[in-house]
Design an enzyme around this catalytic site. Sequence first.
Site, short mmCIF file in Angstrom:
data_model
loop_
_atom_site.label_atom_id
_atom_site.label_comp_id
_atom_site.label_asym_id
_atom_site.label_seq_id
_atom_site.Cartn_x
_atom_site.Cartn_y
_atom_site.Cartn_z
N ARG A 34 0.82 -1.21 0.00
CA ARG A 34 0.00 0.00 0.00
C ARG A 34 0.86 1.26 0.00
O ARG A 34 0.49 2.27 -0.61
CB ARG A 34 -0.95 -0.04 1.20
N ASP A 56 -16.57 5.70 11.37
CA ASP A 56 -15.37 5.00 10.91
C ASP A 56 -14.27 6.05 10.76
O ASP A 56 -14.54 7.24 10.60
CB ASP A 56 -15.64 4.30 9.57
#
Lengths: 209, 282
Positions: free
Chosen positions: B41, B150
Site C-alpha cells: 500500500r 469510521d
Amino acid sequence: MSLVKKNHASSGNADHRHLPRDRAGLLRQLQDASPDIRRWAALDLAAFPDTAEALCARLEQETGLPVREALLTTLIKIGGNAVVKGLMPLLRSEDATLRNEVIEALQQLPEAVSPYMETMLRDPDPDYRIFSINVLANLRHPQAPAWLQAVIERDADINVCASAVDVLAEVGGPETVPVLTGLPGRFDNDPFMQFCVQATIRRIQGHDA
Amino acid sequence: MNPSEPTPAISAEEFRKFRDFFYRKTGIHFEDTKRYFVDKRLIERIQATDSDNFRNYFVMLRFQASGEELQALINLMTVNETYFFREEYQFRCLVNSILPEIAQRKGRDEPIRIWSVPSSSGEEPYSLAIYLLEHWPRVDEYDIELVASDIDTSILEKARQGCYDKRAVSHLPEPLLRKYFSALPNVQYQISDDLRHSVEFTQVNITDLSQMRGYRDFDVVFCRNLLIYFDDTSRRVAAEALFNALRPGGFICLGHSESMSRITPLFKVRKFPEAIVYQKPR
C-alpha cells in the site's frame, strides 16, 4: 417513533466538562471530591507530560476504580523516565491491586523501564526484586532474558530465583539452559528449586507441550 | 513517477519508521508479519503521489498541512471486510436481552442511542436497523438513534450510498432482501432510502480524545473487530473512550475473539443466553 436520525453531538450531551482545562486547574480537579471530575482531570492531564509526578501521587491514594484506570491510561500515554520513576516506588505498596496495576503499566513502557531495570533487580528488598521480575514477564524488550539470566546467576534469595526461573520458562532460549542447570547447586540442591529448573528446561527444549 | 522507473522498495528501517509514525497518528499497530500488506500500500501511494522514493513520500506525509495524504493512506490501510448479519447472535442478544433491560429504565420520551464503530461500508449499522425493525417488538415505542462511525472517509461515503454486492447480502434471508433493498444492474443491491436516512454516518478516530468529545450518552455500542488492530496502549485509550461514550448501565458488544476484561476492569461482564457483552456500571 422507531428509527430517527439526529446529529450525534446534539442528541447526547456533547461534553460534561465545564471546569477549566489548564494545567493548574486540572491538577486542582485531580483532588476534587467528585470521582467524575477527578477522572476527567486525569484523562485531560495527558496533554501535560510534566504532571507525571502528581498523577503517580494521586494513583497511590485513589480508591475509585474508573479514576485509577484513567490515571494509569494517562501515565502510559505520557510514558518516559518521569513516569517510570514515579511508578517504581509504588511497587513497595502494601496494596496488591495497586502493585499489579503498576506492574502492568510498567510492562507497557519497555524503553522507558530498561535503564532502571538493573537497579530494580538489585534492590535490597527481595519482594521488590520479585515484582521487578513480574514486570519482565511481559516486557517487550530484547534484553529481558539476559536480565533474568543475570538474576539466577547472582541472586541469593531462593524465591527471587524461582520467580526468574518461572519467567524464563516463557522467554528463555537454549542459551539459558547451562545457567539453569547450575542453579539448584547454589541452594544445596533444594528439591523445590530442582523441580522448577527441570520443568523450565523441559519447556525451553520443547519437551513439555 | 515514470512508469519505466523501477518500483520503489521499502527497507526494513523505513517500514519501522513508517509503522511508528502511523501508530502515533492512528493507534493502529502493524506487526512484522504485516510487512507485505503495508509495503504494497505504501508503494501504491508513493507512485500515486509521484514521489521518487519512500523518503520523499514520508516527508510529504508528515508535513502536508491538509493531512489529505495521511487520510488517503489510512483509507488504504484499514480493513473493511464485512457483511450483513455478521455474528448475528449479538443482534439476537440486543433484541432479546439488552434492549429489554435498557427499556426498563427508560422513559418513553428518552431516545435509545446505538453506536456502530467502526461501521465500515455500513453493513453493521444497516443490519442493526433491519434487526430492530424485524425483531424488537417495542421498536415503535421509542425513538432509536443509530450513529455509525469510521476513521476511513471513503468507506463512509460508500456506506451512505448503501450499494452492496451479492456476497455482502448472502446471509440475509430472501424476504428481507426483497423488503429492504432494491436490485441494481450488475447484481448489486441498494438499501432502501428509509434505512439510509435513518443512520447518521460520521468520521472519528476513537483513540483521539478531542474527536471523541461529541460522542456521549449511548446505550449500546457495537465495536467489533477494531481493538484487535490496536496495541496495548491504544486499546486502553479506546476502552476509556468507549466508557466515556456510554451512559451508566450502557452495553458494549465486541467481536467474538475480543475481550474487554483483558484490557481494563472498567466494565462488568454480562453473560446473556445469546452472548457475553460488557456493561458500564450504573
